[in-house]
Design an enzyme around this catalytic site. Sequence first.
Site, short mmCIF file in Angstrom:
data_model
loop_
_atom_site.label_atom_id
_atom_site.label_comp_id
_atom_site.label_asym_id
_atom_site.label_seq_id
_atom_site.Cartn_x
_atom_site.Cartn_y
_atom_site.Cartn_z
N CYS A 62 -12.90 -2.32 0.88
CA CYS A 62 -12.10 -3.35 0.21
C CYS A 62 -12.35 -4.71 0.86
CB CYS A 62 -10.60 -2.98 0.30
SG CYS A 62 -9.57 -4.19 -0.55
N CYS A 66 -6.07 -7.16 4.88
CA CYS A 66 -4.72 -6.68 5.24
C CYS A 66 -4.77 -6.00 6.61
CB CYS A 66 -4.20 -5.72 4.18
SG CYS A 66 -4.42 -6.35 2.49
N CYS A 69 -4.50 -2.15 7.17
CA CYS A 69 -5.13 -1.21 6.24
C CYS A 69 -6.48 -0.65 6.71
CB CYS A 69 -5.31 -1.87 4.88
SG CYS A 69 -5.89 -0.66 3.65
N CYS A 106 0.41 9.16 -8.51
CA CYS A 106 0.12 7.74 -8.22
C CYS A 106 -1.34 7.59 -7.81
CB CYS A 106 0.99 7.25 -7.07
SG CYS A 106 2.74 7.48 -7.35
N CYS A 197 6.96 -0.84 -9.10
CA CYS A 197 7.14 -0.18 -7.81
C CYS A 197 6.72 -1.22 -6.77
CB CYS A 197 6.25 1.06 -7.73
SG CYS A 197 6.28 1.85 -6.10
N ARG A 269 12.12 4.55 -1.87
CA ARG A 269 11.22 5.63 -1.41
C ARG A 269 10.99 5.56 0.10
NH1 ARG A 269 6.51 5.33 -4.55
NH2 ARG A 269 7.71 6.42 -6.13
#
Length: 351
Positions: A62, A66, A69, A106, A197, A269
């Site tokens: 990616c 971040c 991550c 998901c 979400c 969650r």
Amino acid sequence: MTASNPALCGAIRHDWTLPEVQALFALPLLDLLLHAQRVHREHHEPNTVQMSTLLSIKTGACPEDCAYCPQSVRYETGLEPEALMEVAAVRARAEQARAAGATRFCMGAAYRSPKAKDLRVIAAMIREVRALGMETCATLGMLTPEQARELKDAGLDYYNHNLDTSPEFYGEIITTRTYQERLDTLEAVRAADLKVCCGGILGMGESPADRAKLLLTLANLPEHPESVPINQLVQVEGTPLAGSAPLDPFEFIRAIAVARLLMPRSHVRLSAGRTAMSEEMQALCFMAGANSIFYGEKLLTTGNPDVERDRRLFERLGLRAEALAGAADAPARPAAGGGCACAHSHAETAA
Ligand code: SAM
Ligand code: DTB
Ligand code: SF4
């Protein structure tokens, strides 16, 4: 604070102030848990937890930075990148998740934003998973309003896009896109009539004020996200946040309870980080109003408690899986606003 305090009575509001949120965080823990559980029961079936299973449909490489991550191309985490999966393979994984008891599937992709040709394949995945009778969720990075509509047309139910932290701390964690870009995607998702979400990560070195501001930002969105994932940072070797000081578990539990009080109707969650939590801590998170988990031995690239362990935990706590709305065994939802003894108006709560 007493039950006559409007912050404690479970009304649906979008005008929360920072001092109000900070006052909730400052309550004695047991008072906070009591209020959160009371508000929880006004809006949700008690002892019931929604179960979502995650699958990484495109892994690693990616371009974003971040700091938490493992999938960013910028960090050496030893992760093997994987191209977009085949539709049939995704369908097979969804079937397995359904057989294990998940009701929502998901699909996560390590994109800054999806390309048109990839979105067409993902639309086919969504159709297949929908055809199995499961709810669908996707998290693919930033979307344009047109892309959000394309996903809606394919039958997508939820789109996950996290704010991650407070607007003020965000720049310490991600420099390759802005907080406003996250908010713009959330607006596009809402405009396409998808369910939202949206949550964040705790334990990244943020201050207590940052945690309060993250929850304040979520609660003051034009509509509360239907689903609010609260992740505890999973520390991955090679990422800039590996080695961060762990968060006091009680601060994490407090954040769950405050999320429950600020967004009474949302599913909150208990998300990433459960493998590092004791079962007693998870039980307190459920007491604080968490009513959704990621279920299955893997999150996207890191581990999650295995299915057997979660089954045993649910049995020991007397918890059960939430049935899909409309399913024959789905219980009626408790009447909103009932049971609160405070003097505050509940007009909006019942809306
Ligand atoms: N690339 C897309 C994006 O960032 O929106 C979708 C996938 S991304 C992995 C989804 C979310 O996973 C992130 O927004 C972040 O909140 C969460 N996440 C990623 N790595 C994490 C970690 N190490 N610990 C906890 N949560 C994490
Ligand atoms: C969310 O809030 N947490 C999930 C999901 N949404 C996409 C992701 C957690 C990822 C944890 C690190 C990993 O497994 O790569
Ligand atoms: Fe990419 Fe999403 Fe990971 Fe950020 S969180 S590096 S956007 S996969």
